[in-house]
Design an enzyme around this catalytic site. Structure first.
Site, short mmCIF file in Angstrom:
data_model
loop_
_atom_site.label_atom_id
_atom_site.label_comp_id
_atom_site.label_asym_id
_atom_site.label_seq_id
_atom_site.Cartn_x
_atom_site.Cartn_y
_atom_site.Cartn_z
N HIS A 3 44.04 -20.49 47.48
CA HIS A 3 43.06 -19.48 47.06
C HIS A 3 42.35 -19.97 45.80
CE1 HIS A 3 45.49 -17.84 43.70
NE2 HIS A 3 46.54 -17.98 44.50
N ASP A 27 40.66 -17.90 43.63
CA ASP A 27 40.53 -16.88 42.57
C ASP A 27 41.72 -16.93 41.63
OD1 ASP A 27 42.20 -15.87 44.66
OD2 ASP A 27 41.99 -13.85 43.84
N ASP A 84 48.31 -21.40 38.84
CA ASP A 84 48.13 -20.51 40.00
C ASP A 84 46.66 -20.31 40.27
OD1 ASP A 84 48.47 -18.68 42.03
OD2 ASP A 84 49.13 -17.07 40.73
N GLU A 136 42.78 -13.65 46.63
CA GLU A 136 44.19 -13.54 46.98
C GLU A 136 44.93 -12.67 45.98
OE1 GLU A 136 48.52 -14.78 47.09
OE2 GLU A 136 47.12 -14.83 45.40
N GLU A 169 50.42 -23.11 46.81
CA GLU A 169 50.86 -22.28 45.68
C GLU A 169 51.83 -23.08 44.80
OE1 GLU A 169 50.23 -19.16 44.70
OE2 GLU A 169 49.29 -18.17 46.41
N HIS A 171 50.39 -16.20 36.40
CA HIS A 171 49.95 -14.92 35.80
C HIS A 171 50.36 -14.79 34.35
CE1 HIS A 171 49.79 -12.92 40.05
NE2 HIS A 171 49.37 -14.16 40.06
#
Lengths: 354, 354
Positions: A69, A71, A95, A125, A154, A328
């Site tokens: 992904h 984003d 990430d 995502e 990932e 995150h």
């Protein structure tokens, strides 16, 4: 400035990171990736929304998906990227723009892979499932993502992570009756009523089942709370958004039943649900891949689109640069060495040793 | 159309209500009141912003203030006024244009009161304290509002309400550490930590002191709560806005000390503080007024500008038409009978029986 896919994977990761692409703002990055891949003669490129599918069409016996992904979670004062010589720091380094950069390098350089490859660079995502670019592509053009095996890039510390936990999100709602806060006894306070919801969350003891030799670790957490009408009014509603992350031996239905039991007596509203995926390491394509890249597989805690591939009948694993524990986090980063080793291992697996 | 102060108090209330004057939009109504009072020979009129002071200057031994704010809370689909023969319905009928209309009638009709009267019609009571017209007049021209006693015509069901509770608002803040919700054990959940804040709020037992024969009833309530970063992230901050309404035997400092004790160990941020006002019914002017208008005084729970008069050293009470429980409600209304009885009682107290 267009993306330079001749650059090395570290420089490319830095360039991709510096194109900010918080969820719903992926257009620029998708445009740049499209521009970089569109004219490569060995790829057939399809754009759907701000997601891009690029396929080799060599008629190989096997086809694999390599997906990432594009984003990120919201900015947290962590851009632009910073390279300290060992680590690349910044939003998305871990990430998962490191993985995206590896995939871009492969897409550009490996013109004749030993198995056909479908690269998928997709939007959204990190937010509500309804926006997920991979889900949208699979719904609109399922033939584009059909494959024998999928690798989701990932962050997994450059070792194979198999399976993934399911995720369920519910709003737990408490209600009261408005009144002026100077006459509180005339109403009932919905925020105070949410105290019991938080108490049950604090009392929760996580389950840690072992599946295919991998130990999972569940979690039940309030991720959002909101309530209040005005600063002099007793609130008549409070909403606690709770996220349950559960091991893949539980179905979506079992997960919901468990959460309903925890919050027995409260009003619940399901806002998101995605099943886990069993490790599935017995499948031949998965076994071959694990043997090729080496190392001991780990269980995957975070929900990833591995589960979406499982739902499409495609065995899948996570394999990408970066420590998943840093995803995150403000201080996320990726080791330069992992960017290089992931690229080298995949290159080798695709029969294109440098 | 100019305001007709020869009309009866019901018609006048309806006319005042129909001149919309949500806070910061009081100019038209202030213009109309100024036009109606400016040329009356028995009044000396001063305008400051959109607040108006009109004084008799008869050299009486005693001077009293009769005051009312001319603004309202926001529209809520409740204009124009509607008279059903018993009640007048609509925005501001209760809070507090009924009281304003009574004061306008007195200002117009009672040309030779037995005590000098200072009428104050002021802007911006319903919003942030910094805009409060009474506060601005008292700061700019303190001599204009000096008096022996003040009557604030806030709705009090046409009986004397004495004193008012203080109000303190604090944010109680809990902190944690962000982490992906799939790996909750790596972080710490600030929303879960707020459970203890809510527990202490639920455990709170309100104090109900009796002061000058009036029983107050305190309240400690969460009025807002917010926390959360994203639906898959452990939140690192949760803020509970708590409003403490306290009886007027406590000072602002004592109120804060109490709240600090309740939330011992938590981070606090004071966001609003206004002292209460003791009933002061022992003061001769107050005692005379209570005797003149009759009935049993009640304690005032909501904060009103009575406390501002107390701060200026002027004993003050609330006395006005309308049920205070209806203030700020969409369905607010005022009984026609209370408009008439408030007018009659004040007229009589000023020595001007009809």
């Amino acid at each position: 400035m267009p993306l330079d896919l001749d650059a090395d994977v570290v420089a490319l990761t830095e360039a991709v990171v510096d194109i900010e692409s918080v969820s719903r703002n992926e257009q620029q990055l998708c445009d740049d990736i499209e521009q970089a891949l569109r004219d490569l003669p060995h790829l057939e490129v399809t754009r759907i929304g701000h997601s891009l599918v690029a396929r080799t069409e060599l008629g190989r016996d096997e086809r694999v998906v390599i997906a990432g992904h594009i984003d990120t979670v919201p900015l947290n004062d962590n851009l632009p990227a910073r390279n300290d010589g060992t680590l690349l720091h910044g939003l998305g380094t871990c990430d998962m723009k490191g993985g995206v950069a590896v995939a871009l390098k492969l897409a550009h350089d490996v013109v004749e892979p030993n198995r056909d490859v479908t690269y998928v660079f997709y939007e959204a995502e990190e937010i509500d499932d309804v926006f997920n670019g991979l889900g949208i592509v699979a719904a609109k053009r399922p033939e584009l993502v059909q494959a024998d095996f999928a690798i989701l890039m990932e962050p997994s510390d450059a070792v194979v992570e198999a399976g993934c936990q399911g995720t369920l999100r519910v709003d737990v709602i408490t209600r009261g009756e408005r009144a002026h806060s100077a006459r509180a006894w005339r109403g009932s306070n919905a925020i105070h009523a949410a105290g019991e919801v938080l108490r049950r969350l604090s009392d929760y003891e996580p389950r840690k089942p072992v599946i295919d030799g991998l130990e999972y670790h569940e979690g039940l957490n309030a991720v959002m709370i909101s309530g209040g009408v005005a600063t002099n009014v007793l609130p008549d509603e409070c909403v606690v958004a709770v996220n349950y992350r559960y091991a893949p031996d539980r179905s979506e239905q079992e997960a919901l039943a468990f959460v309903e039991e925890v919050f027995d007596g409260f009003e619940l509203r399901v806002t998101d649900s995605a099943p886990g995926a069993l490790p599935g390491l017995g499948v031949p394509a998965a076994r071959d891949f694990v043997a090729a890249v080496g190392g001991e597989p780990n269980p995957k805690f975070g929900w990833t689109d591995v589960a979406r591939f499982t739902g499409l009948g495609i065995p899948a694993v996570n394999f990408g640069p970066g420590d998943p524990m840093l995803a995150h986090k403000q201080e996320e980063h990726v080791p330069l060495e992992q960017l290089r080793s992931c690229e080298a291992k995949l290159r080798s697996w695709l029969g294109h040793d440098q």
